[in-house]
Scaffold this motif. Structure first.
Motif, mmCIF file in Angstrom:
data_model
loop_
_atom_site.group_PDB
_atom_site.id
_atom_site.type_symbol
_atom_site.label_atom_id
_atom_site.label_comp_id
_atom_site.label_asym_id
_atom_site.label_seq_id
_atom_site.Cartn_x
_atom_site.Cartn_y
_atom_site.Cartn_z
ATOM 1 N N THR A 1 9.912 52.819 -78.139
ATOM 2 C CA THR A 1 10.727 51.930 -77.252
ATOM 3 C C THR A 1 12.201 52.330 -77.472
ATOM 4 O O THR A 1 12.614 52.350 -78.550
ATOM 5 C CB THR A 1 10.353 50.429 -77.129
ATOM 6 O OG1 THR A 1 8.853 50.466 -77.096
ATOM 7 C CG2 THR A 1 11.013 49.613 -76.481
ATOM 8 N N PHE A 2 12.986 52.391 -76.318
ATOM 9 C CA PHE A 2 14.501 52.868 -76.425
ATOM 10 C C PHE A 2 14.992 51.715 -75.963
ATOM 11 O O PHE A 2 14.754 50.832 -75.096
ATOM 12 C CB PHE A 2 14.602 54.177 -75.843
ATOM 13 C CG PHE A 2 14.004 55.299 -76.582
ATOM 14 C CD1 PHE A 2 14.825 56.050 -77.492
ATOM 15 C CD2 PHE A 2 12.529 55.687 -76.233
ATOM 16 C CE1 PHE A 2 14.162 57.170 -78.187
ATOM 17 C CE2 PHE A 2 12.478 56.793 -76.735
ATOM 18 C CZ PHE A 2 12.606 57.540 -77.721
ATOM 19 N N VAL A 3 16.557 51.394 -76.443
ATOM 20 C CA VAL A 3 17.237 50.184 -76.032
ATOM 21 C C VAL A 3 18.588 50.846 -75.918
ATOM 22 O O VAL A 3 18.923 51.941 -76.619
ATOM 23 C CB VAL A 3 17.135 49.240 -77.014
ATOM 24 C CG1 VAL A 3 15.695 48.561 -77.132
ATOM 25 C CG2 VAL A 3 17.665 49.389 -78.352
ATOM 26 N N LEU A 4 19.425 50.324 -74.962
ATOM 27 C CA LEU A 4 20.702 50.454 -75.044
ATOM 28 C C LEU A 4 21.508 49.963 -76.056
ATOM 29 O O LEU A 4 21.425 48.402 -76.322
ATOM 30 C CB LEU A 4 21.482 49.737 -73.496
ATOM 31 C CG LEU A 4 22.826 50.108 -73.362
ATOM 32 C CD1 LEU A 4 23.010 51.506 -72.978
ATOM 33 C CD2 LEU A 4 23.030 49.280 -71.797
ATOM 34 N N THR A 5 22.382 50.526 -76.367
ATOM 35 C CA THR A 5 22.995 50.135 -77.911
ATOM 36 C C THR A 5 24.700 50.179 -77.894
ATOM 37 O O THR A 5 24.809 51.316 -77.386
ATOM 38 C CB THR A 5 22.369 50.714 -79.256
ATOM 39 O OG1 THR A 5 20.862 50.625 -79.206
ATOM 40 C CG2 THR A 5 23.091 50.382 -80.447
ATOM 41 N N ASN A 6 25.167 49.252 -78.176
ATOM 42 C CA ASN A 6 26.571 49.277 -78.522
ATOM 43 C C ASN A 6 27.168 49.718 -79.745
ATOM 44 O O ASN A 6 26.643 49.015 -80.759
ATOM 45 C CB ASN A 6 27.292 48.182 -77.944
ATOM 46 C CG ASN A 6 28.826 48.151 -78.075
ATOM 47 O OD1 ASN A 6 29.477 49.132 -78.190
ATOM 48 N ND2 ASN A 6 29.319 46.835 -78.857
ATOM 49 N N SER A 7 27.746 50.789 -80.195
ATOM 50 C CA SER A 7 28.169 50.924 -81.278
ATOM 51 C C SER A 7 29.527 51.599 -81.324
ATOM 52 O O SER A 7 29.878 52.624 -80.700
ATOM 53 C CB SER A 7 27.299 52.186 -82.198
ATOM 54 O OG SER A 7 27.705 52.661 -83.397
ATOM 55 N N ASN A 8 30.891 50.791 -81.959
ATOM 56 C CA ASN A 8 32.071 51.255 -81.812
ATOM 57 C C ASN A 8 32.329 51.335 -80.344
ATOM 58 O O ASN A 8 33.283 52.437 -80.106
ATOM 59 C CB ASN A 8 32.125 52.494 -82.870
ATOM 60 C CG ASN A 8 32.026 52.607 -84.170
ATOM 61 O OD1 ASN A 8 32.170 51.240 -84.539
ATOM 62 N ND2 ASN A 8 31.360 53.211 -84.884
ATOM 63 N N GLN A 9 32.160 50.503 -79.762
ATOM 64 C CA GLN A 9 32.441 50.345 -78.074
ATOM 65 C C GLN A 9 32.075 51.624 -77.296
ATOM 66 O O GLN A 9 32.421 51.961 -76.303
ATOM 67 C CB GLN A 9 34.000 50.233 -78.136
ATOM 68 C CG GLN A 9 34.452 48.961 -78.730
ATOM 69 C CD GLN A 9 35.953 48.602 -78.360
ATOM 70 O OE1 GLN A 9 36.498 48.383 -79.724
ATOM 71 N NE2 GLN A 9 36.652 48.841 -77.243
#
Length: 603
Positions: A498-506
């Motif tokens: 399962t993959f998710v949308l992730t925010n990392s350092n904008q």
């Protein structure tokens, strides 16, 4: 737990445990009972290194004595007295062979509440040997300092000495010696004035630091050993029973709420924490020990932590006996209580507190245990922190006059079926300075909402800049109720993952679903905001086909935008919103010319 529930399954387990421990004790044949060999005590008495065998012995003794006192198991008392006979002879042998100084030197390890359990045992047996042995576990090098009112507990190991205080409080209750009442009172004052965090907890790296130098302790993540909070609750409980002061009940509420409930990971029984970090930008998971495991971790704080969660119903109600039975309700926790002396059953219901409702709402209904209820008095705590701003008490549609904060609302009557009392107690935002008297640290403050310590989350500047003389309400905004139901993560299943949308350092990317409670989990959480042109929605299902904006949970006030075809998604601040950029909610994941379409799931 059994005392509160009288659960038959628990009763059988308790009885089986006592019976099988008794078999072990009989097999050993000396009265000794432990999972480790008695040779550990040989090493302790020779002042050689060994970790705290009396700490574990106290746990066994205390558990067995509770089995006698609470569960009325006579076998347990026989086991306790046999164990104590064994240790009485050991201690006497050390004193005779060497000196009493050697005995006290051997106590420079954690001994738990040995004096406490021995004073309790003496109150049952009246055996003078039990009293003498209890005295020999009172540490004069520590209690003596407090007896002469010295503010000098710095650099003592906190969880070695807080149980000694609890035992000295029991000494006062059993013997009536007023010195030990004074010691307990002074100790609580010293800790609260100079060594306590906003959670109600204390200690850094298991020790007390210099008084009113708490800012220095924030450099460590090993703050507030869980065991210390467990034991400080006992200290405050004794003090409340002696004085009925609301301040001690307030402390109990603060420490229970912030220092006990916080040591278990969410709703996962058996996943506990040793230390509770207090600095900014730190995580429970990133302390020296981190989170424990359900079956492979068993630090001392596991024992006290599990016990704490088994007795959450402790110290809600206190009874004062006499011609007119009196009950003190000092904690507002949903519960059912059969008050036999008052001949009534109380049902307390607490509405979970929320940022959008600035009141703690508590209601009580009453059922007489007999057809005609007896005259009795109920005293309801009005917290010291409470401001006189909207507080209210209503008994059967009659508005009551409430005393000021830090007092009890006292009601004497014959309680009848159908009686209902409602309390509305203000929850206000306030800041508390750290216990540090150096002016350069005056700006280090905790923010509380009623008794609840708030935690801040930011990926940028940790300093909150406010205008001079600004009210805290001017720069903290309550989050509306609707925000909670609009938090989601965006996922897609692919190739057994399962993959998710992730925010990392904008920067936005698609990654494997993170473990709950991690920094990555925060980065994968978004708030779905209704687009200006969309009709209102209350659930995400209602949002399908509508325009929405996406706000990263870890970047409040910022927005996910699409920079154009072949360009990645990014996160920008509100000042950079050239236009309000909306996405269209769909039921799958893919690309269109202008919109991203996601299947959205609630975290």
């Amino acid at each position: 737990m059994w005392a509160s529930t009288h659960n038959d399954s628990l009763k059988k387990k308790m009885s089986a445990l006592v019976a099988n421990l008794s078999i072990c004790q009989e097999k050993i044949g000396t009265g000794y009972l432990s999972a480790f060999p008695s040779e550990f005590f040989d090493r302790l008495e020779a002042t050689k290194y060994v970790w705290a065998p009396y700490y574990t012995t106290h746990k066994i003794l205390a558990g067995l004595l509770d089995q006698h006192s609470i569960a009325e198991n006579p076998q347990a008392l026989k086991m306790v007295t046999w164990m104590v006979d064994y240790f009485y002879n050991r201690v006497q042998n050390v004193i005779t062979k060497f000196s009493i100084s050697r005995h006290y030197q051997s106590l420079n390890e954690e001994t738990g509440g040995m004096n406490d359990v021995l004073y309790k045992l003496y109150s049952i047996t009246g055996d003078p040997r039990h009293l003498l042995l209890a005295h020999l576990f009172d540490k004069p090098c520590f209690l003596g300092l407090l007896a002469v009112k010295a503010n000098d507990i710095a650099h003592f190991h906190a969880n070695t000495h807080i149980p000694v205080i609890v035992g000295s409080q029991m000494r006062y209750e059993v013997t009536g010696d007023p010195l030990y009442k004074e010691i307990g009172t002074l100790f609580m004052d010293l800790v609260n004035s100079s060594h306590t965090y906003a959670t109600g907890g204390t200690s850094v790296n298991e020790f007390w630091s210099d008084p009113k130098r708490m800012a220095d302790t924030l450099e460590s993540t090993d703050n507030e050993e869980s065991c210390t909070t467990y034991n400080m609750l006992k200290v405050s409980r004794h003090l409340f029973t002696w004085t009925k002061k609301v301040s001690y009940a307030d402390y109990y509420e603060r420490a229970l709420t912030n220092g006990v409930l916080s040591i278990q990971r969410g709703t996962e029984p058996g996943v506990m924490i040793y230390m509770l970090p207090q600095g900014r930008g730190v995580s429970k998971a990133k302390t020296y020990f981190g989170w424990g495991t359900k079956f492979d971790s068993f630090w001392c704080c596991y024992g006290t932590g599990i016990e704490s969660f088994s007795k959450l119903g402790d110290s809600i109600y206190f009874e004062e006996q006499g011609e007119n039975p009196t009950l003190y309700i000092i904690q507002y926790i949903s519960s059912l209580f059969n008050w036999k002396s008052g001949q009534i059953i109380l049902n307390q219901t607490v509405v979970p507190p929320a940022s959008w409702d600035p009141f703690l709402r508590v209601s009580f209904t009453f059922s007489p245990a007999k057809k005609t209820g007896a005259l009795s008095t109920l005293n309801f705590r009005l917290p010291t922190r409470m401001h006189k701003n909207g507080e209210k008490g209503i008994l059967n549609n009659e508005t009551l006059t409430l005393p000021g904060p830090g007092n009890f609302l006292s009601i004497t009557r014959k309680w009848n079926a159908g009686d209902k009392l409602s309390l509305q107690l203000p929850l206000t935002l306030r800041a508390e300075a750290i216990k540090d008297d150096r002016t350069k640290y005056a700006s280090i403050q905790a923010i509380l909402y009623g008794p609840y310590l708030l935690a801040g989350h930011t990926t940028g500047d940790w300093n909150i800049k406010t205008a001079a003389n600004a009210s805290i309400a001017d720069w903290i905004t309550p989050i509306p109720a609707s925000y909670n139901i609009h938090l989601f993560y965006f996922s897609q299943a692919f190739a057994n993952s399962t993959f998710v949308l992730t925010n990392s350092n904008q920067s936005l990317a698609v990654k494997k679903v993170p473990e709950p409670g991690t920094d990555s989990a925060l980065g994968a959480t978004f708030r779905v905001i209704q687009g200006k042109s969309s009709t209102k929605f209350t659930t995400l299902t209602d949002a399908i086909g509508k325009s929405v904006m996406l706000e990263p949970f870890d970047h409040p006030g910022m927005q996910v935008i699409h920079q154009g075809i072949e360009l990645p998604l990014t996160v920008v601040g509100s000042s950079l919103w050239w236009t309000i950029f909306c996405f269209c909610c769909g039921t799958g994941i893919g690309w269109t010319k202008r919109n991203h379409i996601f299947r959205i799931q609630k975290p």
